[in-house]
Write a protein that holds these residues in place. Structure first.
Motif, mmCIF file in Angstrom:
data_model
loop_
_atom_site.group_PDB
_atom_site.id
_atom_site.type_symbol
_atom_site.label_atom_id
_atom_site.label_comp_id
_atom_site.label_asym_id
_atom_site.label_seq_id
_atom_site.Cartn_x
_atom_site.Cartn_y
_atom_site.Cartn_z
ATOM 1 N N VAL A 86 14.199 3.533 -3.573
ATOM 2 C CA VAL A 86 14.751 4.026 -4.707
ATOM 3 C C VAL A 86 14.039 3.568 -6.110
ATOM 4 O O VAL A 86 13.535 2.520 -6.205
ATOM 5 C CB VAL A 86 16.232 3.641 -4.488
ATOM 6 C CG1 VAL A 86 16.992 4.354 -3.431
ATOM 7 C CG2 VAL A 86 16.473 2.071 -4.822
ATOM 8 N N GLY A 111 19.604 5.146 -8.011
ATOM 9 C CA GLY A 111 19.656 4.930 -6.471
ATOM 10 C C GLY A 111 19.355 6.183 -5.605
ATOM 11 O O GLY A 111 18.349 6.836 -5.758
ATOM 12 N N TYR A 112 20.665 6.312 -5.013
ATOM 13 C CA TYR A 112 20.717 7.691 -4.149
ATOM 14 C C TYR A 112 21.315 8.985 -4.647
ATOM 15 O O TYR A 112 21.467 9.830 -4.071
ATOM 16 C CB TYR A 112 21.203 7.243 -2.762
ATOM 17 C CG TYR A 112 20.524 6.145 -1.948
ATOM 18 C CD1 TYR A 112 19.564 6.365 -1.233
ATOM 19 C CD2 TYR A 112 21.056 4.993 -1.983
ATOM 20 C CE1 TYR A 112 18.638 5.569 -0.582
ATOM 21 C CE2 TYR A 112 20.385 3.853 -1.209
ATOM 22 C CZ TYR A 112 19.148 4.220 -0.513
ATOM 23 O OH TYR A 112 18.375 3.429 -0.037
ATOM 24 N N ALA A 117 23.734 8.184 0.993
ATOM 25 C CA ALA A 117 22.579 7.831 2.154
ATOM 26 C C ALA A 117 23.446 7.276 3.224
ATOM 27 O O ALA A 117 24.252 6.575 3.199
ATOM 28 C CB ALA A 117 21.660 6.815 1.463
#
Length: 155
Positions: A86, A111-112, A117
């Motif tokens: 990430v 991040g995601y 995720a």
């Protein structure tokens, strides 16, 4: 009665970030152990121990979702600054030294993001990492094509 998630989320709001340093693009971090030597260059492989929690750090009621720390944990090796992890990790690893440990708060966009995720990390979740750089390989000998890629793809 509150759900377990609501209770954890309420506890996470108690995470005191006033002692954390403002990093690039909304990252927040605290160095918990100083490292030695130089920081890695992009493409250099480092080895990391980490624990990932959501809804705050573990001591603040956060929920652990991933870890390679502990007695049998194997370090996670990754080349720095090339998009293999990430964005929040890439931005952090490039600034760490061997032996350094940090607490890191990664906003969702580093991040995601809106994807989340693996079912454990919901969309738009802030990530809380405790991480240590346990080793660092020698800087790589990069080809002209690799150097060009790095120039065209900043962290």
């Amino acid at each position: 009665p509150q759900s377990a998630h609501a209770t954890a989320a309420a506890a996470a709001t108690q995470t005191d970030l006033s002692t954390f340093i403002d990093g690039p693009r909304g990252l927040k971090y605290k160095i918990t152990k100083e490292g030695e030597g130089s920081t890695p260059v992009r493409g250099q492989k480092v080895s990391m121990k980490y624990t990932l929690t959501v809804d705050g750090f573990k001591e603040d009621g956060g929920t652990q979702v991933d870890s390679n720390a502990g007695f049998l944990g194997m370090p996670f090796s990754v080349p720095v600054g090339v998009g293999m992890v990430v964005k929040g990790w890439d931005l952090t690893l490039i600034d760490m030294k061997k032996g350094e440990a940090r607490k890191l708060v990664i906003p969702p966009e580093l991040g995601y993001g809106s994807a989340g995720a693996g079912g454990k990390i919901k969309p738009n979740t802030t990530l809380y990492f405790e991480m240590e750089m346990t080793d660092m390989d020698s800087p790589p000998q990069l080809s002209d094509k690799q150097l060009e890629w790095l120039e065209n793809n900043p962290v």
